[in-house]
Structures are given as structure tokens and as C-alpha cells.
Scaffold this motif. Sequence first.
Motif, short mmCIF file in Angstrom:
data_model
loop_
_atom_site.label_atom_id
_atom_site.label_comp_id
_atom_site.label_asym_id
_atom_site.label_seq_id
_atom_site.Cartn_x
_atom_site.Cartn_y
_atom_site.Cartn_z
N ALA A 136 2.04 -55.17 -83.45
CA ALA A 136 0.93 -54.96 -82.52
C ALA A 136 0.84 -53.47 -82.19
N ARG A 160 7.88 -56.96 -83.75
CA ARG A 160 7.91 -58.19 -82.97
C ARG A 160 8.93 -58.12 -81.83
N PRO A 177 -3.27 -56.74 -83.25
CA PRO A 177 -3.61 -57.00 -81.84
C PRO A 177 -3.26 -55.80 -80.96
N ALA A 216 4.53 -60.50 -75.73
CA ALA A 216 3.43 -60.66 -76.68
C ALA A 216 3.66 -61.74 -77.74
N LEU A 223 0.65 -64.32 -78.69
CA LEU A 223 -0.02 -64.25 -79.99
C LEU A 223 0.22 -65.51 -80.82
N GLU A 224 1.37 -66.13 -80.66
CA GLU A 224 1.60 -67.41 -81.34
C GLU A 224 0.67 -68.48 -80.78
N ALA A 227 -8.78 -66.47 -80.75
CA ALA A 227 -8.07 -65.28 -81.21
C ALA A 227 -9.02 -64.26 -81.82
#
Length: 282
Positions: A140, A153, A170, A181, A185-186, A195
Motif C-alpha cells: 500500500a 504488508r 491502495p 490495513a 483490505l482483506e 473496493a
Amino acid sequence: MGDRAHRPRAGGGIMSGRVSGLRRHLLVPAIIAALTATAAVFLLSGGAPQVAADGAAPPARIDASLGLVVQRVEIEGRENTPPEALDAAIGDPQGRAVTDIDLAAVRQRLEHISWVRRAQVARQLPDRLVIRIEERRPFALWQRQGRLHLVDREGVVLTDEDLARWRTLPLIVGDDAPGAAPTLLETLAQVPTIASEVEAAIRVAGRRWNLRLESGVLVKLPEDEQPGWGLREAVRRLAELARQERLLERSVTVIDLRLADRLVLRLPPGVRPQSAAGEQQT
């Protein structure tokens, strides 16, 4: 003669002398072969993972005059790590004896590069140093105090340069955004219709998220772990409202989903409210 051990007689004749000479003749090459094999094991073990881990150089010092010097450095697994960062970590091993390279020190310097998750360093006789790296994956773009950073991540900052190439990732905003995050995001990945509309995710007070949509609408989500009504439930509810009520196509500026039993919408000035299930306009 009782239990006395048998001892060979001294001066066993011509045949005995020939046998002894033959044994000596065979023994010398065998010793040389054993020593050569032992040296080879020490050298080759430098390329094994366990030696790369502790970096212990073989005890036998090999003279560079034998030709066992580094002529090539091979790097595997590099995609995004800056070459100049790798050069600085590896140093200039070319021309040095392969046994003089401190494998552990090179590995540690490589793993201090932000892009490198882990590294392996090995000798490959007669003249190569082989380096394998596993890179961190961009996850991200993180906006913090007005600056953008690329993070993985785990929230590790990879770089803050040349970010245009990562513009499709993102955008997350807030001091503690990277740590929270992945869950957000998942959750969004399970509802791609939502999304695809998100322009940025803004972390609020370390407990919840606001979503800024491409249309400019602000979606206020509940606290992540609020009992019975958390992040996942609110995102699913938003997807249902978008599908059934076409909520994202309506003239609203704020969609407030923080309460389980109430949907609060804020409308632009002069727009007449339209009813939707459970909504309240402000």
C-alpha cells in the motif's frame, strides 16, 4: 603357546618385503585423496545454507595463487531492490580469496536493506559468490504527516521515492494505518464492488476507518472489533445498500455506518432526501 597374541616375525623374506612396499605404495595416494576430499568438504560447505547462516569460513586457508578467488558475483531474486544498495552491502569481493568472504556479515548487511526480507550468501567454487534474496512485496501507499511512503504488508517502509509506479496500490492514511490495513483490505477484497470505489482509507483514532470514495463520498465505518457490528458487517451492509438501494449513485456526501441500528446520510445543500431502509438524513 597359551593365550599369547601372535606377532609377525621380523625379516619376513622377499614376499613380505614386496607386500610391505605395495602397502606403502597404495597408502600414500589414499592419504592424499582423503586430505583432498576433506579440503573439498570444507570449501563446498561454505555454499551450504547452514554455513551461510553462521558465516564461519573454512579453517583451511586457500592461497589465492591457486585460482580460488572471486571473479563473479551472481544475484538472484532482485526485482525492486536498488542496485546501488546491493553494491554497498556486498562490497567489492572480486579478486579476494573465496574463503576470505565473511558470509554472515554480507547477509546481515543485505537484510538491513528495506526491500530485502531475507538473504542467503554462498560460495560456489572455484570463483563465484552466489547471493539469493527474497524481497518484500509492496502492499500500500501510506500517507503520514503529509508524506507518502511505500509499505509492505507488515508496515515496513520500503521507499518514499519513485512512487508513481505504485499509484494503483491502495492509499492508507494515519499514523497506525499500516498495522490495521491488512484486515481492512482483506475485507474490501471480498466485496469488489465497494473496493473499486475506494480512493483512500483513513484511520481514525486507532480504532476505526473512514473510506473516501472516488465520488468524494465519505463512508464512516464502526470500530474494527465492535461486538456484533464491526468492520466486516458494515462493509457488507454498504454493499447491500449499493446493490439494492443504489446508494452510491445518490447525492450524498457522508454515509455513516457506525451504528448497527441506524444509517445516517448527509446530503448536499438543496438536495431533497430520498428514503432508504433505516436511513436518517442530516
